[in-house]
Design a protein around this motif. Structure first.
Motif, PDB file in Angstrom:
ATOM      1  N   SER A 262      11.612  -5.489  12.033  1.00 42.02           N
ATOM      2  CA  SER A 262      10.687  -5.520  10.897  1.00 42.02           C
ATOM      3  C   SER A 262      10.748  -4.206  10.144  1.00 42.02           C
ATOM      4  O   SER A 262      10.978  -3.146  10.735  1.00 42.02           O
ATOM      5  CB  SER A 262       9.258  -5.754  11.375  1.00 42.02           C
ATOM      6  OG  SER A 262       9.144  -6.961  12.086  1.00 42.02           O
ATOM      7  N   CYS A 263      10.496  -4.291   8.854  1.00 39.87           N
ATOM      8  CA  CYS A 263      10.511  -3.109   7.995  1.00 39.87           C
ATOM      9  C   CYS A 263       9.378  -3.271   6.987  1.00 39.87           C
ATOM     10  O   CYS A 263       9.436  -4.142   6.120  1.00 39.87           O
ATOM     11  CB  CYS A 263      11.857  -2.986   7.287  1.00 39.87           C
ATOM     12  SG  CYS A 263      11.986  -1.626   6.105  1.00 39.87           S
ATOM     13  N   VAL A 264       8.340  -2.441   7.122  1.00 43.37           N
ATOM     14  CA  VAL A 264       7.182  -2.516   6.241  1.00 43.37           C
ATOM     15  C   VAL A 264       7.313  -1.451   5.157  1.00 43.37           C
ATOM     16  O   VAL A 264       7.502  -0.267   5.464  1.00 43.37           O
ATOM     17  CB  VAL A 264       5.874  -2.317   7.017  1.00 43.37           C
ATOM     18  CG1 VAL A 264       4.692  -2.384   6.063  1.00 43.37           C
ATOM     19  CG2 VAL A 264       5.741  -3.350   8.120  1.00 43.37           C
TER      20      VAL A 264
ATOM     21  N   SER B  79       5.744   0.634   1.857  1.00 45.48           N
ATOM     22  CA  SER B  79       4.496   1.061   1.242  1.00 45.48           C
ATOM     23  C   SER B  79       4.800   2.147   0.220  1.00 45.48           C
ATOM     24  O   SER B  79       5.925   2.632   0.117  1.00 45.48           O
ATOM     25  CB  SER B  79       3.513   1.574   2.300  1.00 45.48           C
ATOM     26  OG  SER B  79       4.041   2.711   2.961  1.00 45.48           O
TER      27      SER B  79
ATOM     28  N   LYS C 249       2.952  -9.391   3.094  1.00 48.63           N
ATOM     29  CA  LYS C 249       2.900  -8.276   4.035  1.00 48.63           C
ATOM     30  C   LYS C 249       3.821  -7.128   3.638  1.00 48.63           C
ATOM     31  O   LYS C 249       3.918  -6.131   4.361  1.00 48.63           O
ATOM     32  CB  LYS C 249       3.274  -8.762   5.438  1.00 48.63           C
ATOM     33  CG  LYS C 249       2.293  -9.766   6.022  1.00 48.63           C
ATOM     34  CD  LYS C 249       2.712 -10.181   7.423  1.00 48.63           C
ATOM     35  CE  LYS C 249       1.719 -11.169   8.019  1.00 48.63           C
ATOM     36  NZ  LYS C 249       2.118 -11.587   9.397  1.00 48.63           N
ATOM     37  N   ASN C 250       4.518  -7.265   2.506  1.00 49.08           N
ATOM     38  CA  ASN C 250       5.469  -6.230   2.082  1.00 49.08           C
ATOM     39  C   ASN C 250       6.448  -5.883   3.200  1.00 49.08           C
ATOM     40  O   ASN C 250       6.811  -4.721   3.404  1.00 49.08           O
ATOM     41  CB  ASN C 250       4.738  -4.962   1.644  1.00 49.08           C
ATOM     42  CG  ASN C 250       4.662  -4.842   0.134  1.00 49.08           C
ATOM     43  OD1 ASN C 250       5.015  -5.763  -0.591  1.00 49.08           O
ATOM     44  ND2 ASN C 250       4.210  -3.702  -0.337  1.00 49.08           N
ATOM     45  N   THR C 251       6.874  -6.911   3.898  1.00 47.32           N
ATOM     46  CA  THR C 251       7.711  -6.724   5.083  1.00 47.32           C
ATOM     47  C   THR C 251       9.027  -7.481   4.945  1.00 47.32           C
ATOM     48  O   THR C 251       9.032  -8.621   4.479  1.00 47.32           O
ATOM     49  CB  THR C 251       6.977  -7.199   6.346  1.00 47.32           C
ATOM     50  OG1 THR C 251       5.768  -6.443   6.489  1.00 47.32           O
ATOM     51  CG2 THR C 251       7.826  -6.999   7.589  1.00 47.32           C
TER      52      THR C 251
ATOM     53  N   TYR D 238      12.333  -8.700   7.239  1.00 49.18           N
ATOM     54  CA  TYR D 238      12.733  -8.945   8.626  1.00 49.18           C
ATOM     55  C   TYR D 238      14.248  -9.121   8.722  1.00 49.18           C
ATOM     56  O   TYR D 238      14.891  -9.636   7.812  1.00 49.18           O
ATOM     57  CB  TYR D 238      12.074 -10.211   9.160  1.00 49.18           C
ATOM     58  CG  TYR D 238      10.568 -10.199   9.132  1.00 49.18           C
ATOM     59  CD1 TYR D 238       9.866 -10.842   8.112  1.00 49.18           C
ATOM     60  CD2 TYR D 238       9.846  -9.552  10.125  1.00 49.18           C
ATOM     61  CE1 TYR D 238       8.488 -10.831   8.090  1.00 49.18           C
ATOM     62  CE2 TYR D 238       8.463  -9.544  10.110  1.00 49.18           C
ATOM     63  CZ  TYR D 238       7.788 -10.180   9.089  1.00 49.18           C
ATOM     64  OH  TYR D 238       6.424 -10.169   9.074  1.00 49.18           O
TER      65      TYR D 238
END
Length: 123
Positions: free
Chosen positions: A21-23, A25, A76-78, A80
């Motif tokens: 996962s990579c969030v 921001s 989720k601004n994620t 995968y």
């Protein structure tokens, strides 16, 4: 500036699966693509997969095509990276990265990077 925080990875047997996962921001307005790269011991970092920020288009390295899938959760601004049928040669540190050039496979086109996460595939 975009901040990327990775999670996932670990140790798995050959043939197994993992999800990274990579969030994202911060200032994501200028992000057009999020990609995954990897670096194996003694080797240069290489492109793995990427997805446009809208989540509608993807592209992959030949070595992972058909085994890995990249996806995006907009809420989720994620981003995968789903890794299936893993092989020992997939062992590497995996990095997510954000950039402005969709279609690029070059590190220089990705300006923000995650901290990296280890993936180890045992035979």
């Amino acid at each position: 500036q975009v901040q990327l925080v990775q999670s996932g990875g670990g140790l798995v047997q050959a043939g197994g699966s993992l999800r990274l996962s990579c969030v994202a921001s911060g200032r994501t307005l200028g992000v057009y693509v999020v990609g995954w790269f990897r670096q194996a011991p003694g080797k240069e970092r290489e492109f793995v997969a990427a997805i446009n920020w809208a989540g509608s288009n993807t592209y992959y390295a030949d070595s992972v095509q058909g085994r890995f899938a990249i996806s995006r959760d907009y809420a989720k601004n994620t981003v995968y990276l789903h890794m299936n049928n893993l092989k020992p040669e997939d062992t590497a540190i995996y990095y997510c990265a954000a950039g402005r050039v969709f279609g690029s496979r070059y590190e220089s086109d990705f300006g923000s990077w995650g901290q990296g996460t280890q993936v180890t595939v045992s035979s």
